[in-house]
Scaffold this motif. Structure first.
Motif, PDB file in Angstrom:
ATOM      1  N   GLN A  18    -107.218 -22.362 -14.505  1.00  0.00           N
ATOM      2  CA  GLN A  18    -108.100 -22.997 -13.732  1.00  0.00           C
ATOM      3  C   GLN A  18    -109.072 -24.077 -14.440  1.00  0.00           C
ATOM      4  OE1 GLN A  18    -107.427 -22.341 -10.325  1.00  0.00           O
ATOM      5  NE2 GLN A  18    -106.075 -21.265 -11.410  1.00  0.00           N
ATOM      6  N   THR A  48    -105.972 -14.908  -8.724  1.00  0.00           N
ATOM      7  CA  THR A  48    -107.117 -14.892  -9.712  1.00  0.00           C
ATOM      8  C   THR A  48    -107.757 -13.630 -10.045  1.00  0.00           C
ATOM      9  OG1 THR A  48    -108.569 -16.391  -8.588  1.00  0.00           O
ATOM     10  CG2 THR A  48    -106.846 -17.212 -10.101  1.00  0.00           C
ATOM     11  N   THR A  91    -114.148 -19.557  -5.684  1.00  0.00           N
ATOM     12  CA  THR A  91    -113.695 -19.698  -7.010  1.00  0.00           C
ATOM     13  C   THR A  91    -112.720 -18.649  -7.326  1.00  0.00           C
ATOM     14  OG1 THR A  91    -115.532 -18.597  -7.988  1.00  0.00           O
ATOM     15  CG2 THR A  91    -115.763 -21.035  -8.009  1.00  0.00           C
ATOM     16  N   SER A 114    -101.091 -18.179  -6.835  1.00  0.00           N
ATOM     17  CA  SER A 114    -102.422 -18.913  -6.708  1.00  0.00           C
ATOM     18  C   SER A 114    -103.356 -17.539  -7.115  1.00  0.00           C
ATOM     19  CB  SER A 114    -102.889 -19.488  -5.536  1.00  0.00           C
ATOM     20  OG  SER A 114    -102.722 -18.621  -4.427  1.00  0.00           O
TER      21      SER A 114
END
Ligand code: ADP
Length: 507
Positions: free
Chosen positions: A477, A437, A422, A435
């Protein structure tokens, strides 16, 4: 199967009847992530038009929050001296709820699993065996409800006997067993097995027996039609000796029926735009408002109020699994960084509680430790912190990194289980393709964690737009339940259509 007369495998839209069995569910009673899942997956399935009902033990706390309740049936179960009432109500006014009321076993204040001394209740085997028998009785339509599920979704060891108890019944529903954490197995000795009057044939290596004892968890693993765990990476990890606790052989044999379905989160309860626990609402378009939550959190906890401070948060059970010892190891160095502050919320092992408390006393301007369980404060930490520490040794899914992402709080995690699935590590490539995070590290040790923290500190010193972009990518997300709920529905259908060989019930 006998109860599936109206079920057409080709009709993906057929409404399923699902009994969801768990030992805790938010908002009735919660000790950890299982409660979040049991409180939010069934409503998500219901929103997809399935007849889902939740079954839980009637702990006093749950009864109080679920009132009004009515008595639906009285069950007479083996190995239990008192009649057991099946109470019915709703979860949060919407979801049908059954509570299994056996006062001598469940009418105890406090934790569902442990007494006031922090030790397991000595009769946990009796308590959860009875719970399993009550679930089995509803599953087989023997509880007088005139309702039989197509599938029973069992969760963790406290419901592990259900698939074992019903697998050879002619009119059984399908079963799906979800492993939320392999570390908790419900292991008891042979004398207890006999005392519980469990079917003697279950005492075998293909059954519940486990190294001379018996295991509730193994009941689920050996007899359920489908197995799931709460992230794809953990589904692979538990098939190895390092994470399988001696059950990896069984899991490998059943790997064709084992899937990883990432937990979702309750996106209404955990929404920075509407969260009633946080002082300042914000969303992806108003990220700049998040800083007011930091200022209010600092004031609430007695830290110097400074919106430019770099605030680290951690929330969780204080156990080795969560790497709290590694956090303890780095706290002095973290506190020595000029603008850093740290907020820790948790309860658990006494030695960790004591060590954290000492650390807070030693660095009152930098570190605040709040011992205990505090849901509103957990929301305010997620809203106010800049970074969230989650150096778990293993993590089946993990929810706090998901809440962190949604609240623009950048997670620092170890690459394991659901954390690996995740959080996308910051590196030149992921920064370029947008991308990234969070900060991900590999080895479960203090220097690897420290290295990741240093990377975060350096990144934070770049122009503020960099940090903002990182946090806002996390906020975008989608970890809300819908796609995971649909995944479960596919697996429910597979379980119904393809029960384990030799267990097919009469149609
Ligand atoms: P686990 O189930 O292993 O404890 P998860 O990350 O899956 O870990 O879920 C933990 C849940 O419990 C999260 O919702 C977290 O916010 C909550 N939680 C844990 N400890 C506390 C605490 N001391 N106060 C408030 N919430 C807590």
């Amino acid at each position: 199967m006998g109860n599936l007369s109206n079920f057409s495998p080709l009709e993906g839209q057929t409404s399923l009847k699902i009994l969801f069995a768990a030992s805790e569910a938010q908002p009735l009673i919660k000790t950890g992530g299982l409660a979040d899942v049991a409180g939010s997956l069934p409503p998500a399935l219901r929103r997809l038009n399935h007849d889902v009902r939740l079954i839980l033990p009637a702990y006093p706390e749950a009864v109080e929050k679920a009132i009004p309740l009515k008595t639906l049936a009285t069950l007479h179960l083996p190995d239990h001296h008192e009649p057991v009432r099946l109470l019915s109500g709703t979860l949060s006014g919407h979801l049908p709820l059954y509570l299994v009321d056996a006062p001598s076993l469940f009418e105890r204040v406090g934790n569902p699993y442990t007494g006031p001394d922090g030790n397991d209740w000595p009769d946990n085997a009796q308590r959860f065996a009875l719970f399993c028998r009550a679930i089995a009785s509803v599953a087989l339509n023997q509880a007088g409800l005139d309702w039989q599920p197509d599938l029973v979704h069992c969760n963790d060891w406290q419901t592990g006997l259900v698939p074992a108890l019903i697998h050879s019944e002619g009119n059984r529903p399908a079963t799906l067993f979800t492993i939320h954490n392999m570390a908790y197995q419900g292991i008891f000795d042979h004398a207890i097995f006999r005392k519980l009057q469990l079917p003697p044939e279950l005492w075998s290596l293909d059954g519940l027996e486990f190294h001379g004892n018996f295991s509730f968890l193994k009941g689920g693993l050996a007899f359920a039609d489908r197995l799931t765990t709460v992230s794809p990476t953990y589904a692979q990890e538990i098939c190895t000796p390092e994470y399988g606790y001696g059950l990896e052989g069984l899991l490998l044999r059943r790997q064709d029926r084992l899937s990883g379905v990432l937990n979702g989160i309750d996106c209404q309860f955990w929404d920075p735009a509407t969260d009633p626990y946080i002082p300042q609402h914000f969303d992806g378009d108003t990220f700049h408002l998040k800083r007011f939550n930091k200022l209010r959190l600092q004031r609430e906890l007695g830290l110097p109020q400074d919106e430019n401070a770099f605030l680290f948060g951690h929330i969780g059970r204080l156990v080795e699994q969560k790497g709290i010892d590694m956090i303890l190891d780095i706290l002095p160095a973290l506190a020595s960084i000029e603008d850093v502050q740290v907020v820790l919320l948790g309860s658990g092992a006494e030695h960790f509680e004591d060590a954290l408390h000492d650390m807070g006393e030693r660095h009152p301007e930098k570190i605040v430790v709040h011992l205990g369980y505090n849901e509103p404060l957990a929301h305010r930490i997620e809203a106010g912190a800049d970074c969230f520490l989650m150096p778990s040794r293993f993590e089946p899914c993990g929810l706090n990194q998901l809440y962190s992402l949604r609240y623009g709080t950048v997670p620092i995690v170890r690459r394991t289980g659901g954390l690996a699935d995740t959080v996308v590590d910051v590196n030149p490539h992921t920064l370029l393709d947008g991308s990234a995070t969070g900060f991900v590290f590999d080895e479960p040790n203090t220097s690897a964690l420290w290295n990741a923290v240093e990377r975060a500190v350096k990144f934070r010193r770049r122009p503020p737009a960099w940090w903002q972009k990182l946090a806002m990518t996390g906020m975008r997300q989608d970890f809300c339940w819908e796609s995971s709920a649909r995944h479960y529905l596919d697996l429910y259908r597979e379980a119904i259509l393809n029960p384990i060989p030799g267990q097919t019930a009469s149609a």
